[in-house]
Design an enzyme around this catalytic site. Structure first.
Site, PDB file in Angstrom:
ATOM      1  N   LYS A  34     -35.314 -17.022  40.833  1.00 25.30           N
ATOM      2  CA  LYS A  34     -34.887 -16.405  39.441  1.00 25.30           C
ATOM      3  C   LYS A  34     -33.932 -17.041  38.939  1.00 25.30           C
ATOM      4  CE  LYS A  34     -31.834 -13.026  41.759  1.00 25.30           C
ATOM      5  NZ  LYS A  34     -30.631 -13.645  41.178  1.00 25.30           N
ATOM      6  N   THR A  35     -32.582 -17.435  39.723  1.00 28.08           N
ATOM      7  CA  THR A  35     -31.763 -18.212  39.286  1.00 28.08           C
ATOM      8  C   THR A  35     -32.089 -19.879  38.835  1.00 28.08           C
ATOM      9  OG1 THR A  35     -30.258 -17.202  40.786  1.00 28.08           O
ATOM     10  CG2 THR A  35     -29.319 -19.240  39.612  1.00 28.08           C
ATOM     11  N   ASP A 224     -28.377 -12.752  34.224  1.00 28.69           N
ATOM     12  CA  ASP A 224     -29.014 -12.706  35.735  1.00 28.69           C
ATOM     13  C   ASP A 224     -28.545 -11.409  36.597  1.00 28.69           C
ATOM     14  OD1 ASP A 224     -29.852 -13.652  38.141  1.00 28.69           O
ATOM     15  OD2 ASP A 224     -28.069 -14.891  38.465  1.00 28.69           O
ATOM     16  N   GLU A 225     -29.431 -10.821  37.177  1.00 25.43           N
ATOM     17  CA  GLU A 225     -29.277  -9.706  37.873  1.00 25.43           C
ATOM     18  C   GLU A 225     -29.109  -8.434  37.083  1.00 25.43           C
ATOM     19  OE1 GLU A 225     -29.658  -9.723  41.102  1.00 25.43           O
ATOM     20  OE2 GLU A 225     -28.754 -11.635  41.872  1.00 25.43           O
ATOM     21  N   GLN A 255     -34.035  -4.688  44.005  1.00 23.50           N
ATOM     22  CA  GLN A 255     -32.553  -5.120  44.701  1.00 23.50           C
ATOM     23  C   GLN A 255     -31.475  -4.348  43.868  1.00 23.50           C
ATOM     24  OE1 GLN A 255     -32.358  -9.169  46.239  1.00 23.50           O
ATOM     25  NE2 GLN A 255     -34.113  -9.301  45.056  1.00 23.50           N
ATOM     26  N   ARG A 605     -33.354 -11.467  53.170  1.00 20.65           N
ATOM     27  CA  ARG A 605     -32.179 -12.482  53.212  1.00 20.65           C
ATOM     28  C   ARG A 605     -32.723 -13.583  54.415  1.00 20.65           C
ATOM     29  NH1 ARG A 605     -31.020 -12.313  49.140  1.00 20.65           N
ATOM     30  NH2 ARG A 605     -32.478 -10.663  49.006  1.00 20.65           N
TER      31      ARG A 605
END
Length: 746
Positions: A34-35, A224-225, A255, A605
């Site tokens: 995504k980043t 972002d996020e 998330q 993770r």
């Protein structure tokens, strides 16, 4: 401009990057890049002719922003062109809207050199107001009032509205305190973190011309996020994107784990309702984890009802099963984790930094630390006392803040007697009283000391010397670099000499921290040759603990699951998987779903291996409690798991007898590393359980179940003494001191 870098994207990523006009929702699963999409989208916009300054890219950490900027410069070939570096607006919400506020400060009644107050500064201000109004801190807990004010601000409730909504006595007092607190900050030319999001909304509501200017400036907005945004951030994005509607948000509803600090899941779930013509892209290919890890994560998150439908997949190999460690106790669990780290290190030649141990609440780290200490394994706790919150660093920062902003009374009070000048509370009260009558700042009073007859000659002389020192450096701030100014100031107040003379372990640690602080300023100056004191303080005030985390140190990482979001490790241990601990709460459906999302974050993770541990019994509320395995374990498909039953307690002897092959992996075990250089040593049982006279309102305490919190109320005496503690997830708990087994942190 050449856009060859687009060849590095998969079809789904490429489609999301090249869709330029209109609102866009990119649903990006864990490890799906995504980043990368956000970074490449910025570079692509520039490559097709969009000017740097027309792009606003918002992140949640400075670390993410810096990495994005560096990658964009590499893609666009700007890395070695200092005069043509990427000058777009990439940064955190707080840093970029803080930047806007500095440019527009006068329209809100501030000057551009305003100070940013952290939580401790805000708390001190509230305590001072309570004292001035003769209100008891035991009845009206400062920490509780600060939290309520923050909640009101983030709900966009103004002081006048808070007074209208108040019903109970506490709500009335809080609303009045809110107004007084806001006025005090304005008098001190200061804003707190909440203001950095609230004040821009006030600015845009009051000044249509300013709003239109920034709407035209930021033609393309990227976030972002997005699942972590709160109401204030949601409103800011909505009004800024209103004109061009080129709003691209990237996030993962699975998330969303920060409701306790104001994040609203509905922001991402309702995006298509807010922008009916938006394009939706799904990034479901995971590049991080093995197939079995992803299948386990998918099999858990599917139980949530409030979610988008998506399923992660990967071209990576299937990998190993997830291992469930059944343990007799929390101590046994810690020993088993240490053993497994040793086994994995030797078997697969992994470094210690390849391992992370995750836990739901901070108190769980105590047993883990003891096991790592005994096993001689270096470890780092991420999320301890942040570097810039250490006393000696805050003292030096207060000097710099007061030099920049002479109206900052909180900074004045912090350093007027640091180093010791013999200026006591009585003298300060005289200065404060005079400042109130004359409507001037405390520093400005020092030019009028001869008018205050009550101050004794010695104290008057010391205050005058302090005033001269501040005036001197206020002049020098425009002549010296930030690095030169700070080194000169540090030498003049002789703080390092005084710490040397103290000659204790603690004073040595403080001295090392100051040297690290000076080195950090030199690094800032090197990276920003034209950087000013205002630039440095603006940057430092918004540094998060994770931004300073040194990922190169060869140590096992210990952290909460919340702190781990956005990170990845080859091997992940998720500890304490028991009902009432993880999930921490299951009373409400929304709470349970957030706990499940948190578990999803923990599993994803991992790159190659996951260990899931639970104990049959652990100490809770000061008593040994029998535990039930977490429901999340039963939600994972059984064929993805291998079970290791407890059988017998782990042998401490075999654990501590480390094989030579393992010792060869560790060049030095003399110092067990902490993120800010402190050694970790297990506390004695007596020290853990002993309650001292330091237990009072405002004290920071640690509870075995709820983690760290602040005492906001106290009542009763002796065996009947009770405390109300405000814990991290905005939980208020009333506890009997006799049975709570609280540990005083500070």
């Amino acid at each position: 401009m050449n856009a060859d870098f687009l060849k590095e994207l998969n079809p789904a990523q490429l489609e999301a990057v090249k869709s330029v006009e209109g609102p866009e929702l990119v649903l990006a699963g864990a490890g799906s890049g995504k980043t990368k999409v956000l970074t490449y989208r910025v570079a692509y916009l520039v490559s097709i002719g969009v000017p740097f300054y027309n792009i606003l890219c918002l992140t949640f950490t400075n670390k993410a922003a810096n990495e994005m900027r560096s990658r964009i410069e590499n893609m666009l070939g700007l890395k070695d062109e200092k005069s043509n570096r990427f000058s777009g607006w990439i940064g955190t919400f707080h840093s970029l809207f803080g930047r806007i506020l500095r440019m527009e400060a006068e329209k809100l009644g501030y000057t551009s050199n305003f100070t940013i107050y952290d939580e401790e500064d805000s708390l001190k201000t509230i305590k001072q107001i309570l004292r001035e109004q003769n209100l008891s801190e035991e009845v009206f807990a400062p920490a509780g009032i600060r939290w309520q004010i923050s909640k009101l601000k983030n709900g966009l409730v103004l002081p006048s509205q808070a007074k209208q909504l108040a019903k109970s006595r506490l709500e009335v007092v809080t609303a009045e305190m809110y107004g007084t607190y806001d006025d005090r900050l304005k008098k001190n030319n200061a804003m707190d973190f909440d203001d950095l999001l609230i004040k821009p909304i006030l600015l845009f509501n009051r000044d249509r011309a300013a709003l239109e200017r920034y709407q035209n400036k930021f033609r393309f907005i990227l976030v972002d996020e997005y699942q972590d945004t709160n109401r204030a951030q949601y409103i800011l994005l909505k009004i800024l994107a209103e004109r061009h509607r080129n709003l691209c948000v990237v996030g993962d509803d699975a998330q969303s784990i920060y409701s306790w600090r104001g994040a609203e899941l509905k922001n991402i779930l309702d995006f298509q309702t807010d922008y009916p013509n938006c394009k939706v892209f799904r990034l479901e290919q995971n590049y991080r984890s093995t197939g079995k890890i992803l299948k386990a994560a998918n099999s858990v998150i599917v139980h949530n009802k409030r979610k988008f439908d998506k399923e992660l997949w990967t071209e990576n190999h299937e990998g190993e099963q997830l291992t469930v460690l059944e343990c007799e106790s929390d101590r046994d669990e810690s020993y088993k984790i240490v053993q497994k780290i040793r086994d994995e290190s030797i078997k697969d030649k992994l470094q210690l930094k390849d391992f992370v141990v995750l836990f739901r609440t901070n108190y769980q780290s105590r047993a883990l630390e003891e096991a790592f200490n005994r096993g001689g394994i270096p470890y780092i706790i991420v999320g301890g006392l942040a570097f810039y919150k250490r006393k000696e660093i805050k003292d030096l920062l207060a000097y710099l803040k007061l030099i920049l902003n002479p109206l900052d009374d909180e900074s004045f009070l912090r350093i007027v007697n640091f180093p010791a000048r013999g200026i006591g509370d009585v003298t300060i009260d005289y200065v404060r009283s005079y400042a109130s009558k004359q409507q001037v700042s405390l520093l400005q009073v020092l030019d009028q000391l001869d008018d205050i007859s009550e101050i004794q000659p010695r104290q008057r002389n010391q205050l005058k010397q302090f005033g001269k020192l501040m005036n001197k450096y206020s002049r020098l701030k425009d002549e010296l670099s930030v690095s030169e100014l700070t080194r000169s100031l540090t030498d003049e107040i002789q703080i390092i000499r005084l710490l040397k003379e103290e000659n204790t372990v603690e004073s040595q640690n403080r001295m090392d921290n100051i040297q690290e602080f000076l080195a950090g300023i030199a690094e800032f100056q090197n990276d920003n040759p034209e950087g000013t004191l205002q630039d440095f303080l603006a940057e430092v005030s918004l540094v998060a603990d994770v931004d300073r985390w040194d990922t190169k140190r060869n140590s096992v990482t210990l952290m909460t699951v919340h702190a781990a979001k956005g990170l990845e490790f080859p091997v992940v241990f998720v500890s304490g998987l028991e009902e009432g601990l993880f999930p921490l709460s299951s009373k409400e459906q929304d709470e349970l779903e957030e706990e499940r999302r948190l578990f999803y974050v923990a599993i994803t993770r991992a790159k190659r291996k996951v260990y899931l541990s639970h104990s049959k019994q652990r100490y809770r509320f000061g008593k040994l409690s029998f535990q039930v395995p977490s429901r999340f374990l039963s939600e994972i498909e059984s064929q993805l798991l291998e079970q290791e039953h407890s059988g017998r307690l782990s042998s401490q002897r075999t654990l501590w007898e480390s094989p030579s092959s393992f010792e060869s992996l560790l060049p030095s075990l003399k110092h067990l590393e902490h993120p800010d250089g402190e050694e970790h040593a297990p506390q004695s049982e007596e020290k853990q359980n002993r309650m001292s006279d330091r237990l009072k309102v405002g004290a920071t305490v640690e509870h075995q179940f709820f983690g760290e919190g602040k005492v906001i109320e106290m009542s009763g005496k002796g065996d009947n003494e009770r405390v109300v503690v405000l814990f991290g997830a905005n939980q208020k708990k009333q506890l009997m001191v006799r049975y709570a087994n609280l540990r005083i942190v500070r």
